[in-house]
Design a protein around this motif. Structure first.
Motif, PDB file in Angstrom:
ATOM      1  N   ARG A   1      49.857  35.393  27.452  1.00  0.00           N
ATOM      2  CA  ARG A   1      49.920  36.747  28.015  1.00  0.00           C
ATOM      3  C   ARG A   1      49.574  36.699  29.496  1.00  0.00           C
ATOM      4  O   ARG A   1      49.199  35.664  30.032  1.00  0.00           O
ATOM      5  CB  ARG A   1      48.911  37.672  27.327  1.00  0.00           C
ATOM      6  N   TYR A   2      49.677  37.855  30.141  1.00  0.00           N
ATOM      7  CA  TYR A   2      49.094  38.000  31.470  1.00  0.00           C
ATOM      8  C   TYR A   2      47.986  39.045  31.394  1.00  0.00           C
ATOM      9  O   TYR A   2      47.967  39.900  30.505  1.00  0.00           O
ATOM     10  CB  TYR A   2      50.139  38.403  32.517  1.00  0.00           C
ATOM     11  N   PHE A   3      47.040  38.950  32.312  1.00  0.00           N
ATOM     12  CA  PHE A   3      46.028  39.993  32.487  1.00  0.00           C
ATOM     13  C   PHE A   3      45.985  40.312  33.966  1.00  0.00           C
ATOM     14  O   PHE A   3      45.759  39.429  34.790  1.00  0.00           O
ATOM     15  CB  PHE A   3      44.644  39.550  32.000  1.00  0.00           C
ATOM     16  N   GLY A   4      46.252  41.577  34.302  1.00  0.00           N
ATOM     17  CA  GLY A   4      46.435  41.924  35.704  1.00  0.00           C
ATOM     18  C   GLY A   4      45.715  43.180  36.121  1.00  0.00           C
ATOM     19  O   GLY A   4      44.978  43.800  35.352  1.00  0.00           O
ATOM     20  N   SER A   5      45.948  43.551  37.364  1.00  0.00           N
ATOM     21  CA  SER A   5      45.373  44.767  37.942  1.00  0.00           C
ATOM     22  C   SER A   5      46.417  45.442  38.813  1.00  0.00           C
ATOM     23  O   SER A   5      47.210  44.774  39.486  1.00  0.00           O
ATOM     24  CB  SER A   5      44.139  44.448  38.793  1.00  0.00           C
ATOM     25  N   ALA A   6      46.395  46.756  38.800  1.00  0.00           N
ATOM     26  CA  ALA A   6      47.123  47.507  39.813  1.00  0.00           C
ATOM     27  C   ALA A   6      46.320  47.495  41.100  1.00  0.00           C
ATOM     28  O   ALA A   6      45.102  47.261  41.101  1.00  0.00           O
ATOM     29  CB  ALA A   6      47.353  48.943  39.352  1.00  0.00           C
ATOM     30  N   THR A   7      46.999  47.748  42.199  1.00  0.00           N
ATOM     31  CA  THR A   7      46.315  47.869  43.478  1.00  0.00           C
ATOM     32  C   THR A   7      47.089  48.833  44.360  1.00  0.00           C
ATOM     33  O   THR A   7      48.233  49.185  44.065  1.00  0.00           O
ATOM     34  CB  THR A   7      46.158  46.497  44.160  1.00  0.00           C
ATOM     35  N   ASP A   8      46.461  49.260  45.437  1.00  0.00           N
ATOM     36  CA  ASP A   8      47.106  50.169  46.377  1.00  0.00           C
ATOM     37  C   ASP A   8      46.788  49.714  47.792  1.00  0.00           C
ATOM     38  O   ASP A   8      45.759  49.062  48.042  1.00  0.00           O
ATOM     39  CB  ASP A   8      46.614  51.601  46.151  1.00  0.00           C
ATOM     40  N   ASN A   9      47.658  50.057  48.708  1.00  0.00           N
ATOM     41  CA  ASN A   9      47.548  49.529  50.070  1.00  0.00           C
ATOM     42  C   ASN A   9      46.237  49.840  50.781  1.00  0.00           C
ATOM     43  O   ASN A   9      45.696  48.956  51.479  1.00  0.00           O
ATOM     44  CB  ASN A   9      48.722  50.026  50.907  1.00  0.00           C
ATOM     45  N   PRO A  10      45.649  51.042  50.649  1.00  0.00           N
ATOM     46  CA  PRO A  10      44.424  51.320  51.421  1.00  0.00           C
ATOM     47  C   PRO A  10      43.278  50.363  51.148  1.00  0.00           C
ATOM     48  O   PRO A  10      42.498  50.048  52.053  1.00  0.00           O
ATOM     49  CB  PRO A  10      44.075  52.755  51.014  1.00  0.00           C
ATOM     50  N   GLU A  11      43.148  49.874  49.899  1.00  0.00           N
ATOM     51  CA  GLU A  11      42.005  49.008  49.612  1.00  0.00           C
ATOM     52  C   GLU A  11      42.212  47.560  50.037  1.00  0.00           C
ATOM     53  O   GLU A  11      41.293  46.736  49.927  1.00  0.00           O
ATOM     54  CB  GLU A  11      41.616  49.072  48.132  1.00  0.00           C
ATOM     55  N   LEU A  12      43.401  47.214  50.505  1.00  0.00           N
ATOM     56  CA  LEU A  12      43.655  45.821  50.875  1.00  0.00           C
ATOM     57  C   LEU A  12      42.889  45.393  52.123  1.00  0.00           C
ATOM     58  O   LEU A  12      42.811  44.197  52.415  1.00  0.00           O
ATOM     59  CB  LEU A  12      45.160  45.588  51.075  1.00  0.00           C
ATOM     60  N   SER A  13      42.312  46.327  52.838  1.00  0.00           N
ATOM     61  CA  SER A  13      41.474  45.982  53.989  1.00  0.00           C
ATOM     62  C   SER A  13      40.053  45.615  53.574  1.00  0.00           C
ATOM     63  O   SER A  13      39.259  45.154  54.396  1.00  0.00           O
ATOM     64  CB  SER A  13      41.419  47.152  54.979  1.00  0.00           C
ATOM     65  N   ASP A  14      39.721  45.801  52.301  1.00  0.00           N
ATOM     66  CA  ASP A  14      38.402  45.494  51.765  1.00  0.00           C
ATOM     67  C   ASP A  14      38.417  44.027  51.318  1.00  0.00           C
ATOM     68  O   ASP A  14      38.946  43.687  50.255  1.00  0.00           O
ATOM     69  CB  ASP A  14      38.096  46.433  50.598  1.00  0.00           C
ATOM     70  N   THR A  15      37.831  43.138  52.105  1.00  0.00           N
ATOM     71  CA  THR A  15      37.949  41.708  51.832  1.00  0.00           C
ATOM     72  C   THR A  15      37.228  41.298  50.554  1.00  0.00           C
ATOM     73  O   THR A  15      37.679  40.383  49.861  1.00  0.00           O
ATOM     74  CB  THR A  15      37.407  40.885  53.014  1.00  0.00           C
TER      75      THR A  15
ATOM     76  N   TYR B   1      36.991  43.121  47.911  1.00  0.00           N
ATOM     77  CA  TYR B   1      37.906  43.583  46.878  1.00  0.00           C
ATOM     78  C   TYR B   1      39.082  42.614  46.713  1.00  0.00           C
ATOM     79  O   TYR B   1      39.420  42.206  45.595  1.00  0.00           O
ATOM     80  CB  TYR B   1      38.423  44.987  47.236  1.00  0.00           C
ATOM     81  N   THR B   2      39.716  42.238  47.815  1.00  0.00           N
ATOM     82  CA  THR B   2      40.903  41.394  47.713  1.00  0.00           C
ATOM     83  C   THR B   2      40.568  39.979  47.242  1.00  0.00           C
ATOM     84  O   THR B   2      41.404  39.313  46.636  1.00  0.00           O
ATOM     85  CB  THR B   2      41.656  41.333  49.050  1.00  0.00           C
ATOM     86  N   ARG B   3      39.354  39.525  47.501  1.00  0.00           N
ATOM     87  CA  ARG B   3      38.963  38.206  47.033  1.00  0.00           C
ATOM     88  C   ARG B   3      38.960  38.163  45.501  1.00  0.00           C
ATOM     89  O   ARG B   3      39.468  37.211  44.885  1.00  0.00           O
ATOM     90  CB  ARG B   3      37.581  37.824  47.582  1.00  0.00           C
ATOM     91  N   ILE B   4      38.410  39.190  44.871  1.00  0.00           N
ATOM     92  CA  ILE B   4      38.413  39.259  43.405  1.00  0.00           C
ATOM     93  C   ILE B   4      39.827  39.520  42.894  1.00  0.00           C
ATOM     94  O   ILE B   4      40.282  38.898  41.926  1.00  0.00           O
ATOM     95  CB  ILE B   4      37.439  40.341  42.915  1.00  0.00           C
ATOM     96  N   LEU B   5      40.538  40.423  43.545  1.00  0.00           N
ATOM     97  CA  LEU B   5      41.903  40.743  43.144  1.00  0.00           C
ATOM     98  C   LEU B   5      42.779  39.490  43.124  1.00  0.00           C
ATOM     99  O   LEU B   5      43.590  39.297  42.214  1.00  0.00           O
ATOM    100  CB  LEU B   5      42.499  41.781  44.096  1.00  0.00           C
ATOM    101  N   GLY B   6      42.603  38.647  44.107  1.00  0.00           N
ATOM    102  CA  GLY B   6      43.447  37.470  44.247  1.00  0.00           C
ATOM    103  C   GLY B   6      43.055  36.306  43.377  1.00  0.00           C
ATOM    104  O   GLY B   6      43.856  35.389  43.175  1.00  0.00           O
ATOM    105  N   SER B   7      41.840  36.324  42.835  1.00  0.00           N
ATOM    106  CA  SER B   7      41.363  35.167  42.078  1.00  0.00           C
ATOM    107  C   SER B   7      41.237  35.419  40.585  1.00  0.00           C
ATOM    108  O   SER B   7      41.343  34.487  39.790  1.00  0.00           O
ATOM    109  CB  SER B   7      40.002  34.718  42.622  1.00  0.00           C
ATOM    110  N   GLU B   8      41.009  36.651  40.159  1.00  0.00           N
ATOM    111  CA  GLU B   8      40.681  36.940  38.762  1.00  0.00           C
ATOM    112  C   GLU B   8      41.912  37.216  37.903  1.00  0.00           C
ATOM    113  O   GLU B   8      41.879  37.029  36.690  1.00  0.00           O
ATOM    114  CB  GLU B   8      39.741  38.147  38.702  1.00  0.00           C
ATOM    115  N   PHE B   9      42.999  37.661  38.527  1.00  0.00           N
ATOM    116  CA  PHE B   9      44.122  38.198  37.767  1.00  0.00           C
ATOM    117  C   PHE B   9      45.383  37.361  37.955  1.00  0.00           C
ATOM    118  O   PHE B   9      45.605  36.778  39.007  1.00  0.00           O
ATOM    119  CB  PHE B   9      44.393  39.647  38.188  1.00  0.00           C
TER     120      PHE B   9
END
Length: 464
Positions: free
Chosen positions: A52-66, A68-76
């Motif tokens: 399977r996959y396990f993922g997250s949605a995201t939105d452009n405004p939070e991409l400036s939160d480093t 946040y993006t570190r977890i987004l890019g590594s966990e999912f």
């Protein structure tokens, strides 16, 4: 990390449930163990091991939160573009297309080796105003052109498209969107045909909320999908959004996933969050964790349930408080990026091992009698796991003025208003689908608990 569409056909067994850790933000500490593998692997890796996959949605405004993006890019292993693939962003005026914002998210996912779901091509909401003004005789062509342009732009880069979103009302009738009014019932099938022509390889989904359990709305979607399959309309999957409430996960979730899969389509849980009434408490976190574990287990029990996506992963960026006043804390990470019990429940459910406290059973409460100043109640404990369970415990919080002074068929412990009833030894082992009951006499109002949770794998205790 997961990089490709998941393989089909691998059935999983031996699912785990909640493994609680010490709660932050001043909450009562609740501790347990969870498998060592779940300590070191990410949710994306654990899901990939299950096909399977396990993922997250995201939105452009939070991409400036480093952070946040570190977890987004590594966990999912998978990312959904939460907003900026919608019509208002991609075709703000007729014939003028702009994918700048959507590309920012897709580029980030690709740089992290993550697969991407496209969301969404046709929806009654977040439309630019000009769409409402298109004459009825032109709207089908406009819709086809929009789908063709957008799907063609991202061809080969996305695993799924939510082609049509939220086209049904709660009673199963068609939503009176501009597309329904001006094109008619055929617009959904025409949207899928246009998407398939633009990208023969992306999986095409119908996506909706409140279709997780069996009821009028999910029945209507089921009949539509059944009809599409019979007619050769190119539909590959159904997205169950799964915006759920703690303590109210539909009992028919697994059955519903299976019946759609039996039509020959995949199923994905596309926008998962499980909200609670604020403020958070240890009992509410435990209930939520149990529910997350149960949702993951339901997906893993059906081979064509291909993946799960959180509707963002942290309470910091959750949509829930702005839409449901007084509710929130819906996601597995809190607003400070600390992992909540729900995270460990998900990891445990994805990782093989023995049952741990916090899942694999459900508890249903009913008042059996009441009088001035008191009441009796019965609680049914049911094994909803795929294997027998040995030992169970039911927890809940008493309302103001309530107390419990007698329990039968169970062993009571209480800490202030927090109550636990464990099995009585002789009724602790439940086969698959098996159930038992215990009862209690209470003082005060006969209020029904809102946070009752059941945990299996608990040691049995003989009543004192």
């Amino acid at each position: 990390m997961f990089r490709h569409p998941p393989p089909r056909g691998r059935r999983t067994v031996g699912l785990l449930a909640t493994a609680l850790v010490t709660l932050s933000a001043g909450l009562t500490a609740v501790a347990s163990t969870h498998p060592a593998h779940a300590d070191t692997a990410t949710l994306g890796e654990l899901a990939e091991a299950k096909g399977r996959y396990f993922g997250s949605a995201t939105d452009n405004p939070e991409l400036s939160d480093t952070r946040y993006t570190r977890i987004l890019g590594s966990e999912f292993g998978q990312i959904t573009v939460g907003n900026t693939m919608k019509w208002q962003y991609t075709e703000p005026s007729r014939g003028r297309f702009d994918y700048t914002a959507a590309e920012e998210v897709v580029d980030l996912a690709e740089s992290n080796g993550q697969s991407v779901r496209g969301h969404t091509l046709v929806w009654h909401n977040q439309l630019p105003s000009w769409v409402d003004d298109v004459p009825a005789g032109e709207l089908l062509g406009v819709m086809r052109n929009h789908i063709t342009h957008e799907v063609d732009h991202f061809e080969g880069r996305l695993i799924h498209w939510d082609v049509v979103n939220e086209a049904f009302e709660e009673d199963g009738s068609r939503r009176r969107s501009v597309f329904q009014q001006k094109i008619g019932d055929s617009y959904i099938a025409e949207a899928f045909k246009a998407a398939r022509a633009a990208d023969p390889d992306a999986k095409l989904y119908y996506n909706d909320y409140n279709i997780e359990g069996i009821g009028p709305k999910s029945d209507a979607v089921y009949e539509m999908v059944k009809s599409f399959k019979a007619q050769g309309v190119p539909i590959d999957g159904v997205g169950m959004q799964a915006h759920l409430i703690a303590g109210q996960v539909p009992a028919s979730l697994r059955q519903n996933i299976r019946r759609f899969a039996d039509l020959g389509v995949d199923v994905a849980l596309t926008e998962l969050d499980i909200r609670m009434t604020l403020p958070r408490t240890a009992a509410k976190d435990a209930r939520q964790a149990t529910d997350y574990g149960a949702v993951v287990e339901a997906c893993l029990a059906v081979s064509r349930c291909v993946g799960i996506t959180l509707w963002d992963y942290t309470d910091k960026y959750s949509w829930v408080p702005s839409v449901f006043p007084g509710q929130g804390a819906a996601l597995p990470w809190d607003e400070n990026f600390a992992k909540k019990p729900a995270y460990h429940a998900i990891a445990a459910a994805l990782d093989d091992g023995s049952p741990t406290p916090g899942g694999n059973c459900t508890a249903t409460h009913r008042v059996t009698s009441r009088w001035q100043g008191g009441f009796t109640a019965e609680v049914t404990v049911e094994n909803d796991h795929t294997a027998p369970i040995t030992g169970w415990a039911v927890t809940w919080t008493l309302s103001d003025g309530q107390s419990v002074d007698h329990v039968w068929n169970g062993a009571l412990t209480a800490d202030g208003q927090n109550v636990t009833v464990r099995d009585a030894g002789y009724n602790g082992t439940l086969g698959v689908g098996g159930s038992t009951t215990f009862g209690f006499r209470g003082q005060g109002a006969a209020d029904v608990p809102t946070d009752m949770a059941c945990a299996s794998g608990q040691p049995s205790r003989t009543p004192a």
